[in-house]
Design an enzyme around this catalytic site. Structure first.
Site, PDB file in Angstrom:
ATOM      1  N   TYR A 143       0.859  -1.202   0.000  1.00  0.00           N
ATOM      2  CA  TYR A 143       0.000   0.000   0.000  1.00  0.00           C
ATOM      3  C   TYR A 143       0.889   1.245   0.000  1.00  0.00           C
ATOM      4  CZ  TYR A 143      -3.368  -3.482   1.822  1.00  0.00           C
ATOM      5  OH  TYR A 143      -4.161  -4.588   2.020  1.00  0.00           O
ATOM      6  N   TRP A 176      -4.037   6.532   2.356  1.00  0.00           N
ATOM      7  CA  TRP A 176      -5.427   6.059   2.390  1.00  0.00           C
ATOM      8  C   TRP A 176      -6.209   6.851   3.442  1.00  0.00           C
ATOM      9  CZ3 TRP A 176      -2.507   2.638  -0.298  1.00  0.00           C
ATOM     10  CH2 TRP A 176      -3.138   1.767  -1.178  1.00  0.00           C
ATOM     11  N   LEU A 177      -7.504   7.067   3.155  1.00  0.00           N
ATOM     12  CA  LEU A 177      -8.302   7.934   4.031  1.00  0.00           C
ATOM     13  C   LEU A 177      -8.391   7.429   5.471  1.00  0.00           C
ATOM     14  CD1 LEU A 177     -11.825   9.362   3.041  1.00  0.00           C
ATOM     15  CD2 LEU A 177     -11.149   8.958   5.356  1.00  0.00           C
ATOM     16  N   TRP A 178      -9.034   6.259   5.687  1.00  0.00           N
ATOM     17  CA  TRP A 178      -9.258   5.908   7.086  1.00  0.00           C
ATOM     18  C   TRP A 178      -7.976   5.417   7.755  1.00  0.00           C
ATOM     19  CZ3 TRP A 178     -12.964   1.457   8.951  1.00  0.00           C
ATOM     20  CH2 TRP A 178     -12.667   0.248   8.337  1.00  0.00           C
ATOM     21  N   ASP A 179      -7.025   4.920   6.920  1.00  0.00           N
ATOM     22  CA  ASP A 179      -5.721   4.569   7.502  1.00  0.00           C
ATOM     23  C   ASP A 179      -5.098   5.801   8.149  1.00  0.00           C
ATOM     24  OD1 ASP A 179      -6.261   2.725   5.147  1.00  0.00           O
ATOM     25  OD2 ASP A 179      -4.533   1.712   6.030  1.00  0.00           O
ATOM     26  N   GLN A 224     -14.024   6.623   1.515  1.00  0.00           N
ATOM     27  CA  GLN A 224     -13.858   5.551   2.532  1.00  0.00           C
ATOM     28  C   GLN A 224     -14.554   6.002   3.808  1.00  0.00           C
ATOM     29  OE1 GLN A 224      -9.761   4.526   3.389  1.00  0.00           O
ATOM     30  NE2 GLN A 224     -10.056   2.404   2.809  1.00  0.00           N
ATOM     31  N   ASP A 245     -13.817  -4.343   2.448  1.00  0.00           N
ATOM     32  CA  ASP A 245     -14.272  -4.742   1.117  1.00  0.00           C
ATOM     33  C   ASP A 245     -14.481  -6.228   0.868  1.00  0.00           C
ATOM     34  OD1 ASP A 245     -11.367  -3.470   1.231  1.00  0.00           O
ATOM     35  OD2 ASP A 245     -11.200  -5.304   0.051  1.00  0.00           O
ATOM     36  N   ARG A 249      -5.848 -13.365   0.844  1.00  0.00           N
ATOM     37  CA  ARG A 249      -6.431 -12.225   0.122  1.00  0.00           C
ATOM     38  C   ARG A 249      -7.808 -12.609  -0.404  1.00  0.00           C
ATOM     39  NH1 ARG A 249      -3.976  -8.268   2.171  1.00  0.00           N
ATOM     40  NH2 ARG A 249      -4.589  -6.900   0.474  1.00  0.00           N
ATOM     41  N   TRP A 308     -10.767  -9.967   5.831  1.00  0.00           N
ATOM     42  CA  TRP A 308     -12.110  -9.516   6.234  1.00  0.00           C
ATOM     43  C   TRP A 308     -13.134 -10.647   6.365  1.00  0.00           C
ATOM     44  CZ3 TRP A 308     -11.934  -5.251   8.689  1.00  0.00           C
ATOM     45  CH2 TRP A 308     -11.146  -4.169   8.250  1.00  0.00           C
ATOM     46  N   GLU A 327      -1.062  -6.793   9.345  1.00  0.00           N
ATOM     47  CA  GLU A 327      -2.294  -6.131   8.865  1.00  0.00           C
ATOM     48  C   GLU A 327      -3.513  -6.734   9.571  1.00  0.00           C
ATOM     49  OE1 GLU A 327      -2.619  -6.541   4.629  1.00  0.00           O
ATOM     50  OE2 GLU A 327      -4.374  -5.230   4.475  1.00  0.00           O
TER      51      GLU A 327
END
Ligand code: GLC
Length: 438
Positions: A31, A35-38, A106, A167, A212, A364, A407
């Site tokens: 990555y 990233w927004l929420w990161d 996000q 996601d 993944r 996830w 992660e």
């Protein structure tokens, strides 16, 4: 096992390793952008170490804001990076000319991050910081309501799984399969082609494919992205014939909380929120209850077009606790759900282990993530469930002590999965260790 002090040192070193000057990448090997929420979670950890760096993280994120108010989920590290070329955000007249970004958003964690950073600042500095970001956050929330709330009921719609931040969770996968799968995706995901494609996938270069998303789901993510790109990221055009649009329970819970926090920020700097935003915020809060399913005693995401609930259990169903807006009785039922269905050695698995869809290693679909733990810990404390909150906080710290700043983590063995040196894991473990216990 590491002691708390060496754990802190390790976590700080990860944030240093991923520091790119004005922002922090989530993980260097897979990555490489912002990233927004990161960045929001990263700022929440950084505030304990270096408040200026925490502020800079947020300011840099807001440099990517579009002129219509959208804050994109990714700011690319260069305009010529292949990911920037893939998104072609300049197809939209609203995208900024000096930064290349994605064309989707996000979970709106910015207000929370700003508030948390503000808590570590002296009053006058806090007010200056709040002033410096207030209008941009208001514009962002207004964009969510203006462009993503076509039924005018506060139930903001997402148009890509990546917008949810979770996601690959079973509800999004189900929605993907319910969608029309383009012929070329079927061909590429076929057994003959899949070996070659898997070999070319950037996310499986350093990480095992079983950790993944499945190839078909991954390809579908790109197919949805191409559709959004063809429509120049214009929400009206996208939603006009929307095959794929979801009201995500996790995103909406975070939005409810973000609206409340934004109100608090406004108060602190003697500003007012626009009446339209106040009204919409009330609608989101009230209509969250439409996502409640009495028979399963749980909240779920739903399809925007049909209003059918997607009744697959996942950690997102617990995020209404973080919203702080649900009735006590329903919060109690969510807490019972955790106690009965989420029984792995380390809490909380991203899918309850009682579910047939629980996959302990897949992204996830079962592993523990430290950011959702952080949100649920906060929610549990708000509803007076300090003991369970502390247990989840302890497990989060134990996982990082055992397996490093991965992660995500296998919820029974504690094995670290996905990327190593993952920034939000480092940042949030710092926050869990540094904030006072209940
Ligand atoms: C993955 C996660 C998403 C996160 C991103 C960068 O795509 O699903 O939530 O923001 O990685 O870390």
């Amino acid at each position: 096992m590491l002691m708390n002090d060496s754990l802190l040192e390790k976590a700080i070193a990860v944030l240093e390793e991923n520091n790119r000057g004005e922002f922090t990448v989530p993980a260097a090997n897979i990555y490489p952008h912002q990233w927004l929420w990161d960045s929001c979670f990263i700022a929440i950890g950084l505030r304990h170490l270096d408040a200026n760096r925490a502020k800079a993280e947020i300011h840099h994120l807001l440099r990517g804001q579009w002129s219509n108010g959208m804050v994109p989920d990714k700011l690319f590290n260069s305009q010529t990076h292949r990911d920037a070329k893939l998104w072609q955000s300049n197809r939209s007249p609203f995208s900024p000319s000096d930064v290349a970004t994605s064309g989707i958003t996000q979970p709106p964690m910015i207000a929370e991050a700003v508030w948390q950073v503000g808590e570590t600042l002296p009053k006058s500095e806090r007010r200056i910081f709040f002033h410096s970001v207030f209008k941009q956050i208001v514009d962002y929330h207004m964009w969510l309501y203006r462009e993503r709330d076509p039924h005018d009921d506060g139930m903001v719609v997402l148009v890509h799984p990546w917008e949810s931040g979770t996601d690959n969770s079973p509800s999004w996968v189900e929605a993907m399969y319910a969608n029309r799968i383009p012929f070329y995706v079927r061909v590429l995901a076929s057994p003959i082609m899949s070996r070659a494609i898997n070999f070319l996938r950037p996310d499986t270069k350093n990480i095992k494919a079983e950790e993944r998303s499945e190839l078909l789901v991954s390809l579908m993510n790109f197919a949805v992205l191409y559709r959004l790109r063809r429509k120049s990221y214009d929400s009206e055009k996208i939603l006009l014939r929307s095959h794929f649009s979801i009201q995500d329970i996790g995103f909406l819970s975070i939005l409810v909380r973000a609206n409340d926090i934004l109100g608090r920020i406004a108060k602190e700097i003697d500003e007012k929120l626009p009446d339209e935003l106040i009204n919409k915020a009330k609608m989101t809060k009230a209509n969250l209850e439409k996502l409640w399913d009495d028979s399963s005693r749980s909240y779920f995401s739903r399809y925007f077009v049909t209003h059918h609930l997607i009744k697959t259990p996942s950690i997102s169903s617990l995020l209404p606790l973080y919203s702080g807006a649900i009735p006590k009785e329903r919060a109690g039922m969510l807490i019972d759900d955790i106690k009965v269905n989420y029984k792995t050695k380390y809490l909380l698995p991203s899918v309850p282990n009682s579910s047939s869809l629980f996959k302990p290693k897949r992204y996830w679909q079962g592993p523990v993530w430290i950011n959702t733990n952080w949100l649920i810990i906060d929610g549990l404390k708000r509803y007076g469930e300090a003991e369970l909150a502390d247990r989840i906080a302890e497990d989060s710290v134990k996982l990082v002590k055992k397996s490093g700043t991965a992660e995500y983590f296998e919820p029974n063995t504690g094995e670290g999965l996905g990327a190593d040196s993952f920034s939000w894991t480092a940042a949030l473990v710092i926050d869990l260790l540094k904030r006072p216990k209940t």
